[in-house]
Scaffold this active site. Structure first.
Site, mmCIF file in Angstrom:
data_model
loop_
_atom_site.group_PDB
_atom_site.id
_atom_site.type_symbol
_atom_site.label_atom_id
_atom_site.label_comp_id
_atom_site.label_asym_id
_atom_site.label_seq_id
_atom_site.Cartn_x
_atom_site.Cartn_y
_atom_site.Cartn_z
ATOM 1 N N GLN A 86 -2.448 6.362 1.116
ATOM 2 C CA GLN A 86 -1.940 8.437 2.226
ATOM 3 C C GLN A 86 -0.836 7.984 2.874
ATOM 4 O O GLN A 86 0.282 8.816 3.015
ATOM 5 C CB GLN A 86 -3.498 8.791 2.575
ATOM 6 C CG GLN A 86 -3.160 9.887 3.758
ATOM 7 C CD GLN A 86 -4.024 10.365 4.763
ATOM 8 O OE1 GLN A 86 -5.195 8.894 4.834
ATOM 9 N NE2 GLN A 86 -4.345 11.484 4.569
ATOM 10 N N ARG A 114 -2.803 -0.671 -8.469
ATOM 11 C CA ARG A 114 -2.911 -0.105 -9.357
ATOM 12 C C ARG A 114 -2.551 1.209 -9.663
ATOM 13 O O ARG A 114 -1.809 1.867 -11.058
ATOM 14 C CB ARG A 114 -4.514 -0.271 -8.985
ATOM 15 C CG ARG A 114 -5.086 -0.975 -9.932
ATOM 16 C CD ARG A 114 -6.320 -0.404 -10.193
ATOM 17 N NE ARG A 114 -6.884 0.195 -9.092
ATOM 18 C CZ ARG A 114 -7.933 -0.300 -8.271
ATOM 19 N NH1 ARG A 114 -8.403 -1.438 -8.175
ATOM 20 N NH2 ARG A 114 -8.915 1.137 -7.183
ATOM 21 N N TYR A 116 -15.540 -2.626 7.127
ATOM 22 C CA TYR A 116 -13.753 -2.166 7.624
ATOM 23 C C TYR A 116 -13.792 -2.148 9.013
ATOM 24 O O TYR A 116 -12.901 -3.453 9.433
ATOM 25 C CB TYR A 116 -14.167 -0.591 7.307
ATOM 26 C CG TYR A 116 -12.877 -0.160 7.394
ATOM 27 C CD1 TYR A 116 -11.394 -0.746 6.748
ATOM 28 C CD2 TYR A 116 -12.916 1.227 8.063
ATOM 29 C CE1 TYR A 116 -10.169 0.778 6.784
ATOM 30 C CE2 TYR A 116 -11.576 1.766 8.721
ATOM 31 C CZ TYR A 116 -10.240 0.878 7.866
ATOM 32 O OH TYR A 116 -8.805 2.170 7.997
ATOM 33 N N GLY A 172 0.810 -1.585 0.125
ATOM 34 C CA GLY A 172 0.022 -0.028 -0.025
ATOM 35 C C GLY A 172 1.144 1.489 -0.193
ATOM 36 O O GLY A 172 0.636 2.167 0.750
ATOM 37 N N LYS A 229 -10.889 -5.117 10.363
ATOM 38 C CA LYS A 229 -9.702 -4.425 11.361
ATOM 39 C C LYS A 229 -10.353 -4.933 12.595
ATOM 40 O O LYS A 229 -9.048 -5.710 13.397
ATOM 41 C CB LYS A 229 -10.573 -3.181 10.919
ATOM 42 C CG LYS A 229 -10.466 -1.912 9.886
ATOM 43 C CD LYS A 229 -8.370 -2.324 10.194
ATOM 44 C CE LYS A 229 -8.483 -1.759 8.848
ATOM 45 N NZ LYS A 229 -6.764 -2.209 7.966
ATOM 46 N N ILE A 285 -6.265 10.474 9.595
ATOM 47 C CA ILE A 285 -5.238 10.830 8.860
ATOM 48 C C ILE A 285 -4.642 11.973 8.618
ATOM 49 O O ILE A 285 -5.578 12.020 7.298
ATOM 50 C CB ILE A 285 -4.429 9.782 8.761
ATOM 51 C CG1 ILE A 285 -4.242 9.054 10.462
ATOM 52 C CG2 ILE A 285 -2.721 10.209 8.601
ATOM 53 C CD1 ILE A 285 -3.393 9.096 11.040
#
Ligand code: AKB
Length: 325
Positions: free
Chosen positions: A16, A40, A147, A12, A151, A177
């Protein structure tokens, strides 16, 4: 005993957090010791040119294995994930990437005797039954998003690999963040970043949560510091492993807009809540992060005022250079 130089894989790495984490790790341990891996999106020139970059899909275990063996990896920061808002639009994809990707990473780490793995958890593990103020470290975890479900399961899976296989897995429950380099993609807390970009470019923003919505947030330098500090702390100091609460600051969307207005008096923010409001309403407003402070010395540096000043300075510089998307 000193640890040998880490040979790190960041999955990843185009995202971000991954993009800035990769650059920080390269600065710390040497460019060639940090392999950035993305799926991607094209990496920035800085990311691509400053060290190794590989294209991988974390749902394909073989691709992870190949990178790990080719680059003699001994540490993994597994940052690849689908966030909360996109997750609600594509729940099957979120499960495949978040759970399938994590399982693959943990299995490769177990098989190839990786020394340490970082996995990002999130305030999305909490749900409407969690206390909204100062959410405790140990509390009810009944999230309402896929999500959040992934987690919670990820934290449990990481802890399972710790005690069952002796794999050193660590993780933080990231708040929203805020950063000025790579925009976030597909989260509920994205408004707290978008508002800055729009304030600089158009002096106007339509926020997708209500003005009184309060969520826990953190500025990127604190996020990078928390991540690396946890990974560098001694294992024997840790009572928790994959689920540390880490608080930075908490503010409402209205308070954020007012802070920006202090710097840009002509800035106008209006509010048009959409489906992300319900997700935001299911998360706590603030966190109790005493275990992180006690076990590995966590302490944030930025509050709302210092974060907003720095964000506006960084984005303004990019605007002047013509590099603001
Ligand atoms: C999201 O909004 O989905 C993320 C998170 C809080 O994990 N930023």
């Amino acid at each position: 005993m000193a640890r040998k130089t880490p040979r790190i894989l960041v999955t990843g790495a185009v995202g971000q957090i991954g993009s800035e984490l990769t650059m920080a790790l390269r600065k710390r341990y040497g460019n060639n010791n940090i392999v950035a891996a993305g799926h991607r999106k094209d990496p920035s020139l800085a990311l691509r040119d400053s060290g190794p970059f590989d294209r991988i899909d974390v749902t394909d275990r073989e691709q992870i294995e190949q990178v790990v063996t080719r680059h003699k990896i001994n540490t993994i920061y597994h940052m690849a994930a689908i966030l909360s808002a996109v997750g609600e639009e594509k729940p099957q994809l979120a499960w495949n990437v978040n759970m399938g990707g994590l399982y693959n990473v943990l299995e490769v780490a177990r098989e190839y005797k990786i020394t340490r793995v970082f996995l990002p958890s999130s305030i999305a593990v909490f749900g409407p039954e969690t206390p909204r103020d100062c959410a405790p470290q140990e509390t009810v975890l009944h999230p309402t998003t896929i999500y959040g479900v992934s987690k919670v399961a990820g934290e449990l899976l990481g802890d399972y690999y710790c005690h069952r296989f002796g794999l050193d897995v660590r993780g933080l429950r990231y708040p929203g963040i805020i950063s000025s380099e790579t925009p976030p993609g597909g989260g509920t807390t994205d408004y707290a970043v978008e508002i800055f970009y729009e304030a600089i470019k158009h002096r106007r923003y339509t926020c997708f949560v209500r003005e009184d919505t309060v969520l826990p947030m953190m500025y990127m330098p604190d996020c990078i510091k928390a991540t690396i500090d946890l990974m560098e702390s001694d294992l024997y100091c840790l009572k928790h492993h994959c689920n540390f609460n880490v608080a930075g600051m908490s503010f409402s969307a209205g308070e954020l807009a007012a802070e920006i207005k202090k710097h840009l008096p002509e800035f106008i923010c209006d509010y048009r809540p959409d489906f992300r409001q319900e997700i935001a309403d299911s998360w706590p407003k603030s966190l109790d992060d005493r275990p992180a402070r006690e076990e590995w010395g966590w302490k944030p540096s930025y509050d709302l005022a210092s974060m907003a000043t720095d964000m506006l300075k960084c984005l303004h510089a990019r605007y002047e250079k013509g590099t603001l998307p």
